[in-house]
Motif scaffolding. Structure first.
Motif, mmCIF file in Angstrom:
data_model
loop_
_atom_site.group_PDB
_atom_site.id
_atom_site.type_symbol
_atom_site.label_atom_id
_atom_site.label_comp_id
_atom_site.label_asym_id
_atom_site.label_seq_id
_atom_site.Cartn_x
_atom_site.Cartn_y
_atom_site.Cartn_z
ATOM 1 N N ALA A 61 -0.395 -8.089 4.600
ATOM 2 C CA ALA A 61 -0.881 -9.191 3.758
ATOM 3 C C ALA A 61 0.077 -9.446 2.591
ATOM 4 O O ALA A 61 0.399 -10.605 2.288
ATOM 5 C CB ALA A 61 -2.281 -8.865 3.246
ATOM 6 N N THR A 62 0.538 -8.379 1.977
ATOM 7 C CA THR A 62 1.458 -8.528 0.844
ATOM 8 C C THR A 62 2.796 -9.094 1.309
ATOM 9 O O THR A 62 3.383 -9.964 0.647
ATOM 10 C CB THR A 62 1.664 -7.172 0.141
ATOM 11 O OG1 THR A 62 0.390 -6.640 -0.212
ATOM 12 C CG2 THR A 62 2.497 -7.330 -1.108
ATOM 13 N N LEU A 63 3.294 -8.597 2.447
ATOM 14 C CA LEU A 63 4.557 -9.114 2.994
ATOM 15 C C LEU A 63 4.441 -10.599 3.333
ATOM 16 O O LEU A 63 5.388 -11.368 3.138
ATOM 17 C CB LEU A 63 4.969 -8.320 4.234
ATOM 18 C CG LEU A 63 5.530 -6.912 3.995
ATOM 19 C CD1 LEU A 63 5.636 -6.156 5.309
ATOM 20 C CD2 LEU A 63 6.891 -6.993 3.310
ATOM 21 N N THR A 64 3.277 -11.005 3.835
ATOM 22 C CA THR A 64 3.064 -12.405 4.197
ATOM 23 C C THR A 64 3.103 -13.287 2.942
ATOM 24 O O THR A 64 3.697 -14.369 2.957
ATOM 25 C CB THR A 64 1.719 -12.569 4.943
ATOM 26 O OG1 THR A 64 1.711 -11.724 6.079
ATOM 27 C CG2 THR A 64 1.495 -13.999 5.367
ATOM 28 N N VAL A 65 2.454 -12.830 1.878
ATOM 29 C CA VAL A 65 2.436 -13.592 0.627
ATOM 30 C C VAL A 65 3.849 -13.734 0.064
ATOM 31 O O VAL A 65 4.219 -14.793 -0.442
ATOM 32 C CB VAL A 65 1.501 -12.913 -0.402
ATOM 33 C CG1 VAL A 65 1.654 -13.534 -1.784
ATOM 34 C CG2 VAL A 65 0.059 -12.982 0.068
ATOM 35 N N HIS A 66 4.667 -12.705 0.175
ATOM 36 C CA HIS A 66 6.011 -12.705 -0.409
ATOM 37 C C HIS A 66 7.104 -12.923 0.642
ATOM 38 O O HIS A 66 8.257 -12.539 0.423
ATOM 39 C CB HIS A 66 6.257 -11.379 -1.144
ATOM 40 C CG HIS A 66 5.317 -11.157 -2.277
ATOM 41 N ND1 HIS A 66 5.460 -11.794 -3.487
ATOM 42 C CD2 HIS A 66 4.198 -10.393 -2.390
ATOM 43 C CE1 HIS A 66 4.488 -11.419 -4.297
ATOM 44 N NE2 HIS A 66 3.704 -10.570 -3.649
ATOM 45 N N GLN A 72 -2.921 -4.049 4.414
ATOM 46 C CA GLN A 72 -2.568 -4.439 3.046
ATOM 47 C C GLN A 72 -1.073 -4.739 2.933
ATOM 48 O O GLN A 72 -0.680 -5.719 2.294
ATOM 49 C CB GLN A 72 -2.953 -3.326 2.065
ATOM 50 C CG GLN A 72 -4.448 -3.156 1.916
ATOM 51 C CD GLN A 72 -4.833 -1.921 1.105
ATOM 52 O OE1 GLN A 72 -3.992 -1.078 0.795
ATOM 53 N NE2 GLN A 72 -6.109 -1.818 0.775
ATOM 54 N N LEU A 73 -0.248 -3.917 3.579
ATOM 55 C CA LEU A 73 1.196 -4.136 3.544
ATOM 56 C C LEU A 73 1.548 -5.463 4.213
ATOM 57 O O LEU A 73 2.340 -6.247 3.683
ATOM 58 C CB LEU A 73 1.921 -2.968 4.227
ATOM 59 C CG LEU A 73 3.448 -3.026 4.253
ATOM 60 C CD1 LEU A 73 4.014 -3.103 2.840
ATOM 61 C CD2 LEU A 73 3.999 -1.832 5.007
ATOM 62 N N ARG A 104 7.748 -7.135 9.818
ATOM 63 C CA ARG A 104 6.337 -7.391 9.532
ATOM 64 C C ARG A 104 5.595 -7.799 10.791
ATOM 65 O O ARG A 104 4.495 -7.332 11.057
ATOM 66 C CB ARG A 104 6.183 -8.489 8.467
ATOM 67 C CG ARG A 104 4.714 -8.730 8.078
ATOM 68 C CD ARG A 104 4.479 -10.063 7.398
ATOM 69 N NE ARG A 104 4.797 -11.224 8.193
ATOM 70 C CZ ARG A 104 3.988 -11.770 9.132
ATOM 71 N NH1 ARG A 104 2.814 -11.247 9.391
ATOM 72 N NH2 ARG A 104 4.363 -12.839 9.793
#
Length: 130
Positions: free
Chosen positions: A20-25, A17-18, A36
């Motif tokens: 995925a969120t880092l990739t989006v932002h 989840q971390l 990451r």
């Protein structure tokens, strides 16, 4: 052990989840991109190692089952061989000791009950027939 695996799985889910969120932002926090990528590597390694552990657990279980079957068969065969040795030499033979077997001996009570030579036979309890 199940708790540890559950807890580890929770960590891996959190990492996914971390990541995925880092990739989006990624555009907002470019200075964390290297970390990451490093975390993604740890995640991939951990998943691979968990799979390897599961394979080892399965192999250990299979080996344990084979071991138990081997022990059971060995015990049966050893009992068969001991019986054959007793049958061959007799269950009172001192030769049994060489095979790790205890010869059959009379109990001390049996030895005291047997009449000594020269003594009179015991008198029966039943009255003589007429």
């Amino acid at each position: 052990m199940a708790k540890r695996k559950t807890r580890n799985a929770e960590f891996l889910t959190e990492w996914e989840q971390l990541i995925a969120t880092l990739t989006v932002h990624a555009a907002e926090i470019p200075h964390l991109e290297t970390s990451r990528i490093k975390l993604q590597g740890f995640l991939d390694d951990a998943r691979s190692l968990m799979q390897e552990q599961d394979q080892h657990d399965a192999a250990k279980q299979a080996a344990s089952q084979k071991f138990e079957a081997t022990m059971e068969n060995g015990k049966k065969l050893a009992t068969f061989l001991r019986t054959g040795i007793k049958e061959h030499f007799g269950n009172r033979s001192v030769k049994l000791v060489q095979f790790g077997l205890q010869p059959f001996r009379r109990s001390p009570a049996e030895e005291t009950e047997t009449p000594s030579p020269g003594s009179e036979p015991p008198v029966p309890d039943t009255p003589p027939a007429e």
